[in-house]
Write an enzyme that holds these catalytic residues in place. Structure first.
Site, mmCIF file in Angstrom:
data_model
loop_
_atom_site.group_PDB
_atom_site.id
_atom_site.type_symbol
_atom_site.label_atom_id
_atom_site.label_comp_id
_atom_site.label_asym_id
_atom_site.label_seq_id
_atom_site.Cartn_x
_atom_site.Cartn_y
_atom_site.Cartn_z
ATOM 1 N N HIS A 155 14.181 10.600 11.118
ATOM 2 C CA HIS A 155 14.441 8.979 11.585
ATOM 3 C C HIS A 155 12.919 7.826 10.847
ATOM 4 C CE1 HIS A 155 17.888 9.332 14.499
ATOM 5 N NE2 HIS A 155 17.163 10.631 14.423
ATOM 6 N N SER A 276 -2.643 -0.563 -12.340
ATOM 7 C CA SER A 276 -2.273 -2.580 -12.520
ATOM 8 C C SER A 276 -2.993 -3.445 -13.684
ATOM 9 C CB SER A 276 -2.389 -3.220 -11.392
ATOM 10 O OG SER A 276 -2.902 -4.420 -10.628
ATOM 11 N N LYS A 282 -5.754 -0.356 -8.689
ATOM 12 C CA LYS A 282 -4.595 0.869 -8.545
ATOM 13 C C LYS A 282 -4.276 2.060 -8.908
ATOM 14 C CE LYS A 282 -2.280 -0.665 -6.120
ATOM 15 N NZ LYS A 282 -1.115 -1.681 -6.792
ATOM 16 N N GLU A 289 8.794 5.997 -8.599
ATOM 17 C CA GLU A 289 9.626 4.431 -8.234
ATOM 18 C C GLU A 289 11.250 4.155 -8.877
ATOM 19 O OE1 GLU A 289 6.402 0.997 -6.708
ATOM 20 O OE2 GLU A 289 6.072 2.002 -8.047
#
Ligand code: ARG
Length: 461
Positions: A155, A276, A282, A289
């Protein structure tokens, strides 16, 4: 120019050609198409339908067409409906009227089914090789992080300490099953459709067994109607690939989480991260992803094809042309994903200290305390209740669990020793569990299973 103009009084409408053409995507099959045609010509000679001389002219012509395509000298015409028409047209330009004998006893229906199975065999083996390489990378990470541990989660809540190698191998086993599944798919699809004709064979004495052997198929079709309309193998590959995509998406999701400052378990190599355009600081996990994101498209390709196949009457229907783009897309995307994910994992550095700090939470060994009481003869449910009460107390009063364990009449100092997570891992004895010895055994089992699958793969070639 179409292959079927004889029956028609006018040329096809431009809208028809634009809508129905497949050359724009089936040109990818040129090599398989020429291989299939050469085998077909050999079969026609073998059966005495073509003279040796014509057979030689056709084979030489087909090889010249192959050279032209390979060296980018081939002129695809706007009027070429598909790769089969383009190759037959060019062959006839090169060898003259002998070219008109190529399609004897054959239809584009058995031809495209043959091309697709040849392509599928190659693609499946390529994906399988990439899976083997990724499994090996996971095995290496597991091997080199022997004592490192982190919280195992259920979980997404910290549950029990587990060895990093145990966690990494969990992903490894899912990919090994994918490999096994691809091998089964390969075996099932290894059937030659050549000789089935449009749907019912031919009056000419073709030899489907002979051409099957020429093309390296392990057997020929049993039912001509079935084999020209069967795209189960495409659906199977799309499923296999979609499931690989799902597995990669789960790995991707963990890398996304683990590379956050909040987790901090992994640092991605600069070469496998992106930046970025606005925020200078970043460093983003785009491979992870997209490994997660591309699974949507892989699942979509499977759904699209199944929907196309549903309700089709026997045998060949033009709808079947819709098998190609999803298959080509899924094969390409999963290959890119497997390579990128492997690069990301093999260059990543794992922060064993951050993992240990998270894994050292006393609560993660609460069940070990309950099992200590079980060993003293207490029923588990009762032990669960006692330890649960101590944890509640510790949380509410903000005191270390060890203090409460030490003060408890049934637990005491001996039980406090159990709270050390590293020793908890060493104590875990279940075969296949996250105990130190069990994981060593598992690593050996994983490598030998991987080796066995690799052996099977080399035998299929
Ligand atoms: N482009 C077609 C396909 O992909 C090739 C077979 C065409 N057959 C036909 N009868 N029109 O399925």
């Amino acid at each position: 120019m179409t292959l079927w103009k004889g029956r028609f009084s006018v040329s096809p409408a431009q809208e028809l050609m634009d809508f129905t053409e497949s050359l724009s995507f089936d040109r990818l099959l040129w090599m398989e198409d020429i291989r299939g045609s050469i085998a077909h010509v050999k079969g026609l000679v073998h059966s005495g339908i073509l003279t040796e001389e014509d057979g030689t002219i056709l084979q030489d012509g087909l090889r010249s067409v192959a050279n032209e395509i390979e060296s980018d000298l081939f002129d695809f015409n706007a009027g070429d409906e598909d790769i089969h028409s383009a190759i037959e047209r060019r062959l006839t330009e090169l060898v003259g009227e002998t070219g008109a004998r190529l399609h004897t006893g054959r239809s584009r229906n058995d031809q495209i089914a043959t091309d697709m199975r040849l392509y599928a065999k190659r693609a499946v083996l390529e994906i399988a090789d990439e899976l083997v390489a990724l499994c090996r990378t996971l095995g290496d990470v597991a091997e080199s992080s022997r004592d490192a541990y982190l919280p195992g989660y259920t979980h997404t809540q910290r549950a029990q300490p587990v060895l990093l190698s145990h966690h990494v191998l969990a992903h490894g086993w899912s990919l090994l099953r994918d490999l096994e599944r691809l091998i089964e798919t390969y075996r099932r699809l290894d059937v030659s459709p050549l000789g089935a004709g449009a749907l019912g064979g031919s009056t000419l004495s073709l030899d489907p067994d002979f051409v099957a052997g020429e093309l390296g198929f392990s057997r020929r079709f049993q039912n001509s109607l079935d084999v020209v309309s069967d795209r189960d193998f495409v659906a199977e590959i799309l499923f296999d690939v979609a499931l690989i995509g799902v597995h990669l998406s789960r790995i991707g999701e963990e890398f996304v989480l683990w590379s956050t400052e909040e987790f901090g378990y992994v640092r991605l190599d600069d070469a496998y991260s992106t930046g970025s355009s606005m925020l200078p600081h970043k460093k983003n996990p785009d491979i992870a992803e997209l490994a997660r994101g591309k699974s949507g498209r892989l699942i979509g390709n499977l759904m699209g094809l199944l929907t196309t196949l549903k309700g089709l009457p026997l045998s060949y229907n033009r709808d079947l042309q819709e098998d190609k783009e999803p298959l080509f897309d899924s094969v390409r995307q999963v290959s890119l994903a497997l390579l990128a994910v492997r690069g990301m994992i093999s260059t990543a550095s794992f922060d064993f200290v951050a993992m240990r700090m998270a894994g050292d939470s006393e609560y993660l060994v609460a069940v070990d305390l309950a099992e200590y009481l079980v060993r003293q003869g207490m029923p588990f449910r009762k032990a669960h209740g006692i330890v649960g009460g101590l944890v509640r107390d510790a949380v509410e009063r903000r005191v270390p669990l060890a203090e409460l364990v030490s003060a408890h009449p049934l637990l005491g100092e001996v039980a406090v020793q159990l709270l050390e997570p590293q020793s908890a891992i060493a104590r875990r004895v279940t075969a296949g569990g996250s105990g130190t010895e069990a994981v060593s055994d598992q690593l050996r089992a994983f490598s030998s299973e991987l080796e066995a699958q690799q052996k099977v793969l080399s035998e299929l070639r």
